[in-house]
Write a protein that holds these residues in place. Structure first.
Motif, PDB file in Angstrom:
ATOM      1  N   VAL A 101      44.321  36.740  29.652  1.00  0.00           N
ATOM      2  CA  VAL A 101      44.110  36.873  31.091  1.00  0.00           C
ATOM      3  C   VAL A 101      44.298  38.345  31.462  1.00  0.00           C
ATOM      4  O   VAL A 101      45.199  39.008  30.927  1.00  0.00           O
ATOM      5  N   HIS A 102      43.443  38.834  32.336  1.00  0.00           N
ATOM      6  CA  HIS A 102      43.681  40.129  32.971  1.00  0.00           C
ATOM      7  C   HIS A 102      43.776  39.905  34.471  1.00  0.00           C
ATOM      8  O   HIS A 102      42.979  39.151  35.032  1.00  0.00           O
ATOM      9  N   GLY A 103      44.730  40.557  35.096  1.00  0.00           N
ATOM     10  CA  GLY A 103      44.832  40.467  36.541  1.00  0.00           C
ATOM     11  C   GLY A 103      45.383  41.751  37.109  1.00  0.00           C
ATOM     12  O   GLY A 103      46.291  42.353  36.532  1.00  0.00           O
ATOM     13  N   SER A 104      44.816  42.187  38.229  1.00  0.00           N
ATOM     14  CA  SER A 104      45.335  43.383  38.891  1.00  0.00           C
ATOM     15  C   SER A 104      45.341  43.152  40.383  1.00  0.00           C
ATOM     16  O   SER A 104      44.567  42.345  40.905  1.00  0.00           O
ATOM     17  N   ALA A 135      48.727  37.357  29.044  1.00  0.00           N
ATOM     18  CA  ALA A 135      48.149  38.058  30.187  1.00  0.00           C
ATOM     19  C   ALA A 135      48.560  39.520  30.183  1.00  0.00           C
ATOM     20  O   ALA A 135      49.674  39.861  29.787  1.00  0.00           O
ATOM     21  N   ALA A 136      47.639  40.361  30.633  1.00  0.00           N
ATOM     22  CA  ALA A 136      47.902  41.797  30.810  1.00  0.00           C
ATOM     23  C   ALA A 136      47.604  42.116  32.267  1.00  0.00           C
ATOM     24  O   ALA A 136      46.476  41.938  32.727  1.00  0.00           O
ATOM     25  N   CYS A 137      48.642  42.537  32.999  1.00  0.00           N
ATOM     26  CA  CYS A 137      48.514  42.681  34.451  1.00  0.00           C
ATOM     27  C   CYS A 137      48.948  44.067  34.922  1.00  0.00           C
ATOM     28  O   CYS A 137      49.776  44.716  34.293  1.00  0.00           O
ATOM     29  N   THR A 138      48.396  44.477  36.045  1.00  0.00           N
ATOM     30  CA  THR A 138      48.886  45.681  36.714  1.00  0.00           C
ATOM     31  C   THR A 138      49.039  45.395  38.201  1.00  0.00           C
ATOM     32  O   THR A 138      48.372  44.521  38.765  1.00  0.00           O
ATOM     33  N   SER A 171      50.024  47.791  41.912  1.00  0.00           N
ATOM     34  CA  SER A 171      50.361  49.101  42.464  1.00  0.00           C
ATOM     35  C   SER A 171      50.358  49.054  43.981  1.00  0.00           C
ATOM     36  O   SER A 171      49.463  48.470  44.584  1.00  0.00           O
ATOM     37  N   ALA A 193      43.864  51.883  45.158  1.00  0.00           N
ATOM     38  CA  ALA A 193      42.782  51.315  45.966  1.00  0.00           C
ATOM     39  C   ALA A 193      43.056  49.850  46.307  1.00  0.00           C
ATOM     40  O   ALA A 193      43.749  49.145  45.581  1.00  0.00           O
ATOM     41  N   THR A 197      42.278  46.555  46.037  1.00  0.00           N
ATOM     42  CA  THR A 197      41.401  45.815  45.135  1.00  0.00           C
ATOM     43  C   THR A 197      42.195  44.871  44.241  1.00  0.00           C
ATOM     44  O   THR A 197      43.397  45.049  44.048  1.00  0.00           O
ATOM     45  N   HIS A 209      41.523  41.729  40.822  1.00  0.00           N
ATOM     46  CA  HIS A 209      40.609  40.915  40.012  1.00  0.00           C
ATOM     47  C   HIS A 209      41.415  39.977  39.138  1.00  0.00           C
ATOM     48  O   HIS A 209      42.604  40.207  38.875  1.00  0.00           O
ATOM     49  N   ARG A 225      40.679  37.718  35.438  1.00  0.00           N
ATOM     50  CA  ARG A 225      39.741  37.436  34.352  1.00  0.00           C
ATOM     51  C   ARG A 225      40.441  36.525  33.344  1.00  0.00           C
ATOM     52  O   ARG A 225      41.589  36.767  32.989  1.00  0.00           O
ATOM     53  N   VAL A 284      35.489  35.331  35.595  1.00  0.00           N
ATOM     54  CA  VAL A 284      35.993  36.482  36.341  1.00  0.00           C
ATOM     55  C   VAL A 284      35.902  36.157  37.830  1.00  0.00           C
ATOM     56  O   VAL A 284      34.864  35.692  38.304  1.00  0.00           O
ATOM     57  N   GLU A 326      36.327  38.126  41.363  1.00  0.00           N
ATOM     58  CA  GLU A 326      36.438  39.514  41.812  1.00  0.00           C
ATOM     59  C   GLU A 326      35.500  39.785  42.965  1.00  0.00           C
ATOM     60  O   GLU A 326      34.340  39.364  42.862  1.00  0.00           O
TER      61      GLU A 326
END
Lengths: 361, 361
Positions: free
Chosen positions: A170-173, A255-258, A260, A264, A266, A268, A270, A279, A281
């Motif tokens: 999983v990716h999530g930001s 999962a790899a997440c960021t 901030s 920006a 934003t 997403h 995935r 995805v 987004e």
């Protein structure tokens, strides 16, 4: 139902069982989120009505009340806690700074009222546990609005039916310019550790990919790693102006997440599986054209559901779902126990960053 | 140049200075990658020609040579090492299993030949350092084909010119079904720690988001965290059938990456900045319709460059860039020292997963 059919029904409510009814809501705190998102969403809702406003000052509450015809009472926090106007509402929406969720949820439970409590459910795991314990006798829902977002629910169904095979990664930001977006100075409690809890960006934003991944996967976190840093002076009291973290889930997915608070506006989400990927987004921040895309077997299915005000729609869905459950006396998900898993994960993520170790949840 | 102009020129070479010339290449190993990607790419190139084939058996080399009119010699590894046919080639392309890069690069350097060495440059940091030291007297380029991909170069320029403000976070993923994609059994050295090095997915796939992020940001890794696991029996000797890792870079940017050798054939790279974000997707695996998207100030600029065979095009760009540099006796980037930074980062990522700690690079 096929993947294409799912994607074609992204606006349908799959949970509504109530035919009619009204849940009268007391809004606890009148910060920008309550005024600009929650109250308008309740106006749009089928089963909710704002009947009480609670604020620091009676003046602020009365001024806001004058603009909302359904409001029957405007209270200070003290009056609310003391049990004034309890005949005028059935449930509360707690949207105070994190570390004030506990006293107002406790008071609501004492008054026998159902509670919709903003996430994170409290500022620390320990306080969250106290909150959940103190509200055992009343319905408690934690306000994860992504869990009643129709596209997120379709994403969960697609994963469950194997549309992308077995989930693997999983990716999530999620990011925003907090100092610009949350313009009300009084809302800068997000930079005060006593009010926000462990930190600024993972507590407030990172919880979105964390919790939405849990919901979409139907899995819970097992261990985490994290790196954080605060560069600007405004973020001097919190460790995480910016954060990156990994989560291993109990189904093996990682999962790899960021997150901030100074980037920006934003987000997403995935999910990569053995046979394809999904995805969503943009997501989390209510931007228009939120689009769910399925890549599988060389096919690409893409559905933007056309909502113009995604955030307000999500809040309306959340309030109506809450009302549906409370009025029917039905089990609520996401409940307090569900939220406590997030609190343990959040505590672990901050521990991981501080100690430089992989931390079990 | 404006962002729109950049996006409109995604096919232009920004590095070519050579007007004419030919670099004669010896292909070291004839695995599927060399046969299906490198040799066809050299056929397409302006400045390269395949003149020597080196393989385990003379029969295999001769059979392959019969199909390529430019080939002058077909050698065994031993004959190559002993210096046969050195008049027939100017440079070597080393595409053996990782742990055999060192002996053939050493031999090439002894023969005074330029070297294009596949990534990772060797199986371990120590062996990579030996390789770089042993090849000091000849031109050495490490085959990071993303660094000569025109869209990746535009992405780097856009970041440098501030199109998304200051970079804050990176997401990158790369995955494939290795047991299906790399169908040649002889190529399953990727599951043998003696040949692959630290592991299977980060060494082979995770290096793409790692190195491409470095290139796009113009920054180097400072510290990493990681979680890995191998579920299936085939991956029993390596820790990372699946991996998730974070990287902090020296400019403060933090990356969240995943890599898997048992997931869908897909990859993406996202850079979130203070004013916008850039997404390149699909990427790394040569899928058609590789698309660069810039989100900024509510605008969305999207450019698919129309390449049908992205991988072959990338390999052609890489070979021509290498020839341009070698024939002009010009500095090469990415060179051995650049690759050693990746080797330190890869060692750190595997250490982080094994020890459960944040590891400095």
């Amino acid at each position: 139902m096929s993947a294409a059919d799912y994607l074609g029904t992204v606006r349908d409510r799959d949970w509504e069982q109530l035919e009619s009814g009204t849940l009268r809501i007391a809004m606890i705190s009148l910060g920008w989120w309550t005024r600009e998102q929650a109250i308008p969403a309740v106006e749009d809702s089928e089963f909710c009505e704002t009947t009480v406003l609670v604020s620091r000052s009676r003046e602020k509450a009365s001024a806001a009340a004058a603009e909302i015809p359904t409001v029957e009472a405007a209270l200070t926090y003290e009056e609310f806690t003391d049990g004034e106007a309890t005949d005028e509402y059935d449930a509360v929406y707690v949207c105070t700074p994190n570390a004030l969720h506990l006293p107002y949820a406790e008071a609501a439970a004492e008054h026998g009222k159902a509670i919709l409590c903003e996430k994170p459910v409290e500022s620390t795991r320990e306080r969250a546990e106290r909150l959940v314990e103190a509200t055992e006798e009343v319905p408690l829902m934690v306000a994860y609005r992504m869990q009643t977002d129709p596209q997120v629910r379709r994403m969960r169904e697609l994963v469950a039916e194997g549309a992308i095979g077995d989930p693997v990664a999983v990716h999530g930001s999620m990011s925003q310019q907090m100092l610009e977006t949350v313009s009300d100075d009084a809302d800068q409690w997000r930079l005060d550790p006593d009010l926000v809890g462990y930190g600024a960006s993972v507590m407030d934003l990172g919880i979105y990919p964390l919790n939405t991944a849990r919901f979409v996967l139907g899995a819970d976190p097992v261990s985490v790693t994290a790196q954080m840093h605060s560069a600007d002076a405004a973020f001097g009291d919190v460790p995480d102006q910016h954060a990156a973290f990994t989560i291993r889930f109990d189904d093996g997915t990682q999962a790899a997440c960021t997150a901030s608070q100074h980037a920006a506006y934003t987000g997403h989400l995935r999910v990569v599986g053995t046979d394809g990927e999904l995805v969503l987004e943009p997501v989390f921040l209510g931007q228009p054209e939120q689009t769910l895309t399925l890549h599988s077997d060389g096919r690409r299915l893409e559905v933007a559901d056309g909502r113009r005000d995604v955030m307000r729609d999500e809040m309306t869905e959340e309030f109506d779902y809450f009302a549906d459950r409370v009025l029917r006396d039905a089990p609520i998900h996401p409940d307090g126990d569900h939220a406590l898993v997030d609190m343990r994960a959040l505590e672990a993520i901050y521990d991981a960053a501080e100690t430089g170790t992989t931390v079990s949840v």
